[in-house]
Design an enzyme around this catalytic site. Structure first.
Site, PDB file in Angstrom:
ATOM      1  N   TRP A 326      38.643  21.247  21.760  1.00 48.61           N
ATOM      2  CA  TRP A 326      39.449  21.560  22.946  1.00 48.61           C
ATOM      3  C   TRP A 326      40.096  20.308  23.526  1.00 48.61           C
ATOM      4  O   TRP A 326      41.006  20.376  24.338  1.00 48.61           O
ATOM      5  CB  TRP A 326      38.593  22.273  24.000  1.00 48.61           C
ATOM      6  CG  TRP A 326      37.538  21.410  24.675  1.00 48.61           C
ATOM      7  CD1 TRP A 326      36.664  20.564  24.049  1.00 48.61           C
ATOM      8  CD2 TRP A 326      37.273  21.293  26.080  1.00 48.61           C
ATOM      9  NE1 TRP A 326      35.848  19.951  24.984  1.00 48.61           N
ATOM     10  CE2 TRP A 326      36.200  20.384  26.239  1.00 48.61           C
ATOM     11  CE3 TRP A 326      37.817  21.882  27.215  1.00 48.61           C
ATOM     12  CZ2 TRP A 326      35.678  20.040  27.487  1.00 48.61           C
ATOM     13  CZ3 TRP A 326      37.282  21.536  28.460  1.00 48.61           C
ATOM     14  CH2 TRP A 326      36.227  20.623  28.580  1.00 48.61           C
ATOM     15  N   ASP A 327      39.617  19.148  23.070  1.00 49.79           N
ATOM     16  CA  ASP A 327      40.157  17.864  23.526  1.00 49.79           C
ATOM     17  C   ASP A 327      41.683  17.846  23.453  1.00 49.79           C
ATOM     18  O   ASP A 327      42.355  17.277  24.308  1.00 49.79           O
ATOM     19  CB  ASP A 327      39.635  16.719  22.632  1.00 49.79           C
ATOM     20  CG  ASP A 327      38.121  16.646  22.557  1.00 49.79           C
ATOM     21  OD1 ASP A 327      37.462  17.694  22.633  1.00 49.79           O
ATOM     22  OD2 ASP A 327      37.597  15.530  22.398  1.00 49.79           O
ATOM     23  N   GLU A 468      27.570  20.326  27.989  1.00 51.47           N
ATOM     24  CA  GLU A 468      26.799  20.851  26.846  1.00 51.47           C
ATOM     25  C   GLU A 468      25.293  20.736  27.006  1.00 51.47           C
ATOM     26  O   GLU A 468      24.543  21.268  26.186  1.00 51.47           O
ATOM     27  CB  GLU A 468      27.223  20.106  25.579  1.00 51.47           C
ATOM     28  CG  GLU A 468      28.634  20.419  25.157  1.00 51.47           C
ATOM     29  CD  GLU A 468      29.075  19.612  23.939  1.00 51.47           C
ATOM     30  OE1 GLU A 468      28.430  18.599  23.627  1.00 51.47           O
ATOM     31  OE2 GLU A 468      30.076  20.006  23.323  1.00 51.47           O
ATOM     32  N   LYS A 581      26.228  16.672  31.673  1.00 50.46           N
ATOM     33  CA  LYS A 581      26.785  15.702  30.723  1.00 50.46           C
ATOM     34  C   LYS A 581      28.170  15.232  31.163  1.00 50.46           C
ATOM     35  O   LYS A 581      28.505  14.065  31.109  1.00 50.46           O
ATOM     36  CB  LYS A 581      26.884  16.350  29.340  1.00 50.46           C
ATOM     37  CG  LYS A 581      27.505  15.452  28.282  1.00 50.46           C
ATOM     38  CD  LYS A 581      27.553  16.123  26.929  1.00 50.46           C
ATOM     39  CE  LYS A 581      28.146  15.201  25.878  1.00 50.46           C
ATOM     40  NZ  LYS A 581      28.331  15.842  24.589  1.00 50.46           N
ATOM     41  N   GLN A 582      29.007  16.173  31.558  1.00 53.59           N
ATOM     42  CA  GLN A 582      30.408  15.835  31.824  1.00 53.59           C
ATOM     43  C   GLN A 582      30.990  16.819  32.834  1.00 53.59           C
ATOM     44  O   GLN A 582      30.380  17.864  33.110  1.00 53.59           O
ATOM     45  CB  GLN A 582      31.217  15.885  30.531  1.00 53.59           C
ATOM     46  CG  GLN A 582      31.330  17.270  29.918  1.00 53.59           C
ATOM     47  CD  GLN A 582      31.708  17.223  28.441  1.00 53.59           C
ATOM     48  OE1 GLN A 582      30.862  16.991  27.589  1.00 53.59           O
ATOM     49  NE2 GLN A 582      32.962  17.446  28.149  1.00 53.59           N
TER      50      GLN A 582
END
Ligand code: BGC
Length: 721
Positions: A326-327, A468, A581-582
């Site tokens: 998806w980046d 994630e 995580k993000q």
């Protein structure tokens, strides 16, 4: 544009993986890692190819590294007749500089060995003739001596899950020319041919060793004299044409001399920079870091193709299986839309062309529509394995659910198509398969909906959001809202097509028989569960998140027993805490920014920033955007720099458990551009017009850049108020 030179004097073996990434050159067809000429697979030298993959045995399917034509070693003949290698790190040297000329796309090394020999090499991956690589080397001796140069076409390539070549032959050996034809386990062919010349009188010999072809060139230098060597190589594969070897041979023979190639390569870069360069007045380091990021995005842009995408680690190697995540749509696409809209179209065509793979994946899970690959290779094949992380304690593969549960990937594809149409004003992609993707995406999310008998809402259970570390959660806010976006977009585009292109609509309706489903998409858009929002505006990342242990990132880090330990999964240190995580909710608030107010953004930024590890290089830019959105550009600044410097500082995690995940970080590079455009410049699209609402960090006097919006070039020039 002034030259930006990235340099290092280090040749420390421990730094090699990072230097290989930082000094990468590439042209979208291939990437050449920034390793020195004397290095081989042990030091991770590689010519990484775009869009061609292979599997060896049960190993992970990964992209190919071509036989390396840039392997070059200089030797000095000693009195006893032996050849002493002038090669780092073992040969004593007084000075060594490795540099990347960002404006010109050139890699250079300049080494002064203690024995008095200076060795300078320049090399390029040609930006226009993307099959060509070229190298120019100069050896200068302080004292007279005998030398030897070994130029190797090295088929003994670096592989993570190889070997990928089951056969290799060297059919074109002749004086001044080399060639290799390598056949992969899956039956593809990669051919590399090269020609070389040495400027001094020499004897040459050609020796064929296993998996290598080597030219050995002996020469003599008087004191102060130089010898120069040039090499031109061409790479073709069976994905390009039927006879790659012939094509490579012809390309090499027809290629002009090095100087001419250098001139056309520079001219091509100059044109690209005319479009892409960003000036940040008053802050040279930030300007440099941002443009280095853009350099990486330009170096990997598939300008030569009509349907190809950019892997998460660019063309820096086989990490992450050379796959598309998806980046691309969420982090990199905006740069390509603004600067090279044709490339943006190429990236999206790749998704349209891989719809069949996405349909097959949905079927595999008993679902309908299109479930795009989490790690997409050609044809939409999902390279993500069920065991994507290795446990550091047992050495055993750990079951991960990225492939099965990161269902938000399909919404990223839709979001990319939507951005393309909105930014370019070109709706051709809807008619060329884009609308079909939308319908299949809506079907996919519809088939995932869960209905509890005693509840009115529709729900999405058992998913993994951008964060994630928390696997298989229910109603991840990001996933639900992006799925709602898919339903809404599908309805809108179908209505638009029916109105503006009735023939195309009719053909689509006949092909997919979807019309009766539109009402259920509409229902789903309304009934899909909305995120839980606390009175202070903080949105719950998923059902039950607020009940998890609320600890700091540092406290969680302190619980690690091994620095490489994986934080997520069933037993990971973060899994039962609120540490993420993000950016997750914050990513949602950026992507669908027109739906949320500043108060919501502020509450969530303040809440989630403290709980985010930034364990992915995709994270910092999202918080930079949020900080700008709430008028805190000074807070955004270090987060922006973290993104922009990802490949300069070698930041980011190198390991997920025992799996190496290093490489370049094009999503962070794209994220830095996002932060500039939508953050610091405060770009907005209002009634098809671009508007800026700048909120620049104090030390910036202004920003200037160009972009192409709806087919028109625009210059954005913003000053500090
Ligand atoms: C991130 C993903 C990302 C992938 C590739 C992972 O570490 O969590 O969001 O898509 O890396 O960059």
């Amino acid at each position: 544009m002034r030259e930006i030179v990235v340099t290092t004097h280090s040749y420390d073996l421990g730094e090699l993986p990072e230097l290989g990434n930082r000094f990468l050159i590439g042209n979208g067809y291939m990437g050449v890692r920034g390793t020195l000429e004397e290095y081989d697979k042990e030091q991770l030298a590689a010519v990484n190819l775009a869009g061609i993959y292979d599997r060896c045995g049960d190993g992970w399917r990964e992209p190919l590294n071509a036989p390396n034509p840039f392997s070059l070693r200089l030797y000095r003949r000693e009195e006893d007749g032996s050849d002493r290698p002038l090669a780092l790190p073992s040969a004593a040297c007084d000075q060594h500089t490795q540099s990347l000329l960002v404006r010109e796309g050139l890699h250079r090394r300049d080494t002064r060995f203690s024995c008095g020999v200076r060795w300078q090499v320049e090399r390029l991956a040609h930006m226009e003739q993307v099959h060509l690589l070229a190298l120019h080397a100069v050896a200068t001796a302080k004292e007279a001596g005998q030398f030897c140069l070994k130029s190797t076409l090295d088929g003994d390539v670096w592989d993570i899950h190889g070997p990928h070549y089951r056969e290799m032959s060297f059919p074109t050996a002749s004086e001044h020319q080399h060639g290799v034809e390598a056949v992969t386990n899956e039956g593809d062919t990669v051919a590399v041919c090269c020609r070389w010349s040495l400027s001094t009188p020499h004897h040459s010999a050609t020796a064929v060793a296993q998996r290598k072809q080597e030219a050995i060139l002996d020469f003599e230098l008087a004191a102060g004299q130089s010898a120069s060597f040039t090499l031109i190589a061409a790479v073709y594969t069976s994905k390009d044409c039927k006879e790659p070897l012939q094509a490579a041979r012809a390309a090499v023979l027809n290629a002009p001399e090095y100087d001419e190639l250098l001139a056309s390569h520079r001219a091509c870069w100059a044109k690209l920079w005319e479009r892409a360069h960003v000036q940040i007045l008053g802050d040279d380091p930030a300007e440099e870091a941002l443009n280095v990021s853009l350099y990486h995005l330009l170096s990997i842009a598939p300008r030569h193709a009509s349907s190809l995408s950019v892997p998460a680690r660019g063309l820096s190697g086989q990490t992450y299986k050379g796959a598309i995540f998806w980046d691309t749509e969420m982090f990199m696409l905006d740069f390509y839309l603004a600067v090279l809209p044709e490339v943006a179209k190429t990236l999206l065509r790749y998704r349209i062309d891989t719809l069949e793979g996405a349909r097959a994946k949905a079927r595999e899970y008993g679902l309908r529509g299109a479930f795009y690959a989490w790690e997409s290779q050609e044809g939409g094949y999902d390279a993500c394995s069920d065991y994507n992380v290795t446990d550091v304690f047992t050495g055993r593969p750990m079951r991960t659910y990225f492939r099965d549960k990161q269902v938000h990937i399909t919404s990223a594809v839709v979001y990319g198509l939507w951005k393309y149409a909105r930014w370019t004003g070109d709706d051709s992609l809807w008619r060329e398969g884009g609308a079909e993707v939308l319908i299949e995406a809506a079907r996919f999310y519809h088939s995932l909906l869960i209905k509890r008998v005693e509840k009115d809402d529709d729900e999405l259970w058992n998913v993994i959001g951008p964060d994630e570390y928390h696997e298989r959660v229910n109603n991840n806010a990001y996933t639900n809202e992006m799925a709602r976006f898919v339903f809404e977009q599908t309805l809108e585009v179908c209505a638009q097509l029916k109105r503006d292109a009735p023939e195309a609509y009719k053909a689509l309706a006949q092909k997919l028989s979807f019309e009766e489903e539109l009402a259920s998409f509409q229902q789903a858009a309304k009934r899909l569960k909305k995120p839980t929002i606390r009175p202070d505006g903080v949105m719950e990342q998923f059902d039950g998140y607020f009940a998890l242990e609320d600890v700091t990132v540092d406290a969680v880090r302190a619980r690690l027993k091994d620095p490489k330990e994986y934080w997520g999964g069933a037993y990971g240190v973060a899994a039962h805490t609120q540490v993420i995580k993000q950016a997750d909710v914050i990513t949602l608030l950026f992507m669908l920014r027109e739906r949320y107010d500043a108060q919501t953004l502020r509450a969530n930024y303040d809440y989630y920033l403290r709980r985010t590890e930034h364990g992915s290089s995709l994270s910092a830019c999202m918080y930079a955007l949020a900080a700008c959105g709430i008028g805190r550009p000074e807070e955004a600044y270090p987060l922006f720099l973290k993104s922009a410097r990802a490949d300069l500082d070698g930041g980011g995690k190198q390991w997920a458990g025992l799996v190496y995940i290093g490489g370049t970080h094009p999503a962070a590079a794209g994220g830095a551009y996002l932060a500039l455009l939508w953050g610091f410049l405060g770009l907005k699209i209002e009634g098809n017009q671009l508007k800026t609402e700048p909120r620049l960090p104090k030390k910036w006097r202004g920003v200037q850049c160009r972009l192409w919006y709806r087919g028109q070039a625009q210059t954005l020039s913003v000053q500090q108020p």
